[in-house]
Design an enzyme around this catalytic site. Structure first.
Site, mmCIF file in Angstrom:
data_model
loop_
_atom_site.group_PDB
_atom_site.id
_atom_site.type_symbol
_atom_site.label_atom_id
_atom_site.label_comp_id
_atom_site.label_asym_id
_atom_site.label_seq_id
_atom_site.Cartn_x
_atom_site.Cartn_y
_atom_site.Cartn_z
ATOM 1 N N CYS A 116 0.796 -1.227 0.000
ATOM 2 C CA CYS A 116 0.000 0.000 0.000
ATOM 3 C C CYS A 116 0.830 1.280 0.000
ATOM 4 C CB CYS A 116 -0.931 0.002 1.202
ATOM 5 S SG CYS A 116 -1.874 -1.529 1.372
ATOM 6 N N HIS B 162 -3.254 7.824 5.779
ATOM 7 C CA HIS B 162 -3.405 6.489 5.194
ATOM 8 C C HIS B 162 -4.829 6.006 5.455
ATOM 9 C CE1 HIS B 162 -1.990 2.895 3.297
ATOM 10 N NE2 HIS B 162 -2.321 2.152 4.328
ATOM 11 N N GLU C 297 -2.163 5.238 13.374
ATOM 12 C CA GLU C 297 -1.775 6.433 12.633
ATOM 13 C C GLU C 297 -2.019 7.694 13.458
ATOM 14 O OE1 GLU C 297 -2.122 8.421 8.196
ATOM 15 O OE2 GLU C 297 -3.568 6.861 8.770
ATOM 16 N N LYS D 215 -9.815 7.756 1.266
ATOM 17 C CA LYS D 215 -10.204 6.367 0.965
ATOM 18 C C LYS D 215 -11.684 6.145 1.245
ATOM 19 C CE LYS D 215 -5.747 4.023 1.728
ATOM 20 N NZ LYS D 215 -4.896 5.188 2.050
ATOM 21 N N HIS E 148 -9.598 1.993 -1.257
ATOM 22 C CA HIS E 148 -8.167 1.737 -1.076
ATOM 23 C C HIS E 148 -7.628 1.115 -2.358
ATOM 24 C CE1 HIS E 148 -4.344 0.878 0.453
ATOM 25 N NE2 HIS E 148 -4.640 0.383 1.642
ATOM 26 N N PHE F 235 1.440 -2.999 4.586
ATOM 27 C CA PHE F 235 1.769 -4.316 5.104
ATOM 28 C C PHE F 235 3.258 -4.573 4.890
ATOM 29 C CE2 PHE F 235 -2.629 -6.574 4.679
ATOM 30 C CZ PHE F 235 -3.048 -5.929 5.828
#
Length: 403
Positions: A162, A294, A305, A326, A331, A390
């Protein structure tokens, strides 16, 4: 060090098939998430996504091109066309040799893989099209963009889940700043909304079945999207000499690795990336007015975050606007940071901060100004774009309003 500016932007995503259409949707807080229209939808538990509706590849490409271009490559080419067109650059002679393309993607030609695995395993066919490999490879989009616009300099693909787009754009920024290139076409593209792509993500149990609500106490997971965002990064003096319109200036970049867990995010790693981008930009943290988060809508990501932002900014965290787009475009995995950079440009250039839509209920662990549900007019001089992937891979870009 040389300065780097953005002179062109392009996109296609669930909110719109161009930058103006996308920014209008962001200003209106429009949601691009809806029921998926893909093969074998009845076999999926998650049946929603931010899909590009009414997309007709034959309206943009001929039969020979379609045989070579996976959906993610098509999105990249369409977005690059808009970006290069806006920039006004013509890549010839010395400029062509000192210009390249760096793209981010995670799934690459996943639609091509999915379809060809199906015909081999399900239908029992013993042959596939001879262009399957060049169509599915992760560098396909970057290669076709380089060929389309005669970009003869550094060209490659970054795959960091991502964070792919932010890593790609960060490398493009670094190359121009260091003198290795004068202009770069950069961004990311993703097209994972096929049966195999959604089914794989279902297995992680991080997907929502009803919508994306970042930072809200009622959030229950992420929603996948598809599309691309592409930009022309250019050395400032080169752009100024030709009278180019400058959308924003890229002033800093940092990347870190959590080195902790393959899926669970780390507050420390994210905070180091944020602080690193500020240090690279040589600005005080109080200068930042907006962060495109994010903000996936998962319980772990959002609270981590927010904690990282609080650590990196101290008391100033309470004065920041932080939103997750998002909630609108989904996403896009490896392509998501590129579409999100558009929200940063809108804040810096137009004074409009995109909202976090779907926000229903405050979460004490996300107690920041998340610009809930409605866009906000505000003067923003510096913005950050966060990407935390990830594998514990973090990439943060810092931008300033056009000089």
């Amino acid at each position: 060090m040389r300065r780097v500016v953005i002179t062109g932007a392009g996109t296609i995503n669930a909110l719109g098939a161009s930058v103006p259409a996308t920014l209008e949707a962001m200003r209106e807080g429009r949601c691009g998430i809806g029921p998926l229209e893909i093969r074998d939808i009845d076999r999926l538990t998650v049946q929603i996504g931010a899909q590009i509706r009414d997309y007709d590849e034959s309206a943009h490409f001929n039969r020979q091109q379609i045989a070579l271009y996976d959906r993610f490559t098509q999105f990249a080419l369409l977005s690059a066309a808009e970006a290069v067109g806006q920039s006004g650059l013509v890549f010839e002679g010395e400029l062509a040799a000192r210009a390249g393309v760096i793209m981010g993607t995670s799934g690459g030609g996943l639609n091509t893989q999915d379809e060809n695995y199906r015909v081999v395993y399900e239908e029992g066919k013993n042959r596939v099209h001879p262009f399957v490999v060049p169509k599915l490879m992760n560098n396909a989009a970057a290669s076709h963009v380089s060929m389309q616009w005669n970009l003869q300099g550094p060209s490659f693909t970054v795959a960091t889940a991502c964070a792919s787009s932010n890593h790609a754009m960060g490398q493009a920024f670094a190359m121009i700043r260091s003198g290795l290139a004068d202009a770069m076409v950069t961004g990311g593209s993703e097209a994972m909304l096929c049966f195999g792509g959604v089914k794989a993500w279902e297995g992680l149990r991080v997907m929502s079945r009803d919508g994306c609500r970042p930072f809200s106490a009622t959030r229950n997971g992420m929603v996948q999207g598809e599309g691309a965002g592409m930009f022309v990064f250019e050395e400032y003096e080169h752009a100024a000499a030709r009278g180019a319109e400058i959308l924003a200036e890229v002033i800093g970049f940092a990347m870190t690795s959590d080195a902790v867990d393959i899926v669970m995010p780390s507050k420390k790693g994210a905070a180091r990336a944020i602080s690193g981008a500020l240090a690279d930009a040589r600005i005080d943290r109080e200068a930042v007015g907006y962060i495109n988060a994010h903000g996936t809508g998962t319980a772990a990501n959002d609270k981590t975050e927010c904690a990282a932002v609080a650590d990196a900014f101290g008391k100033h965290a309470n004065d920041l606007m932080i939103s997750s787009t998002k909630s609108m475009h989904g996403h896009l995995i490896g392509g998501t940071g590129a579409v999100e950079l558009l929200a940063c440009i809108m804040a810096l250039r137009d004074g409009v901060v995109a909202p976090t839509i779907g926000y229903e209920e405050p979460d004490p662990e996300c107690a920041l100004d998340v610009v809930p549900n409605e866009a906000r007019e505000a003067r923003v001089e510096v913005a950050l774009s966060n990407a935390f992937a990830f594998g514990g891979l973090n990439a943060v870009l810092a931008l300033r309003a056009a000089p």
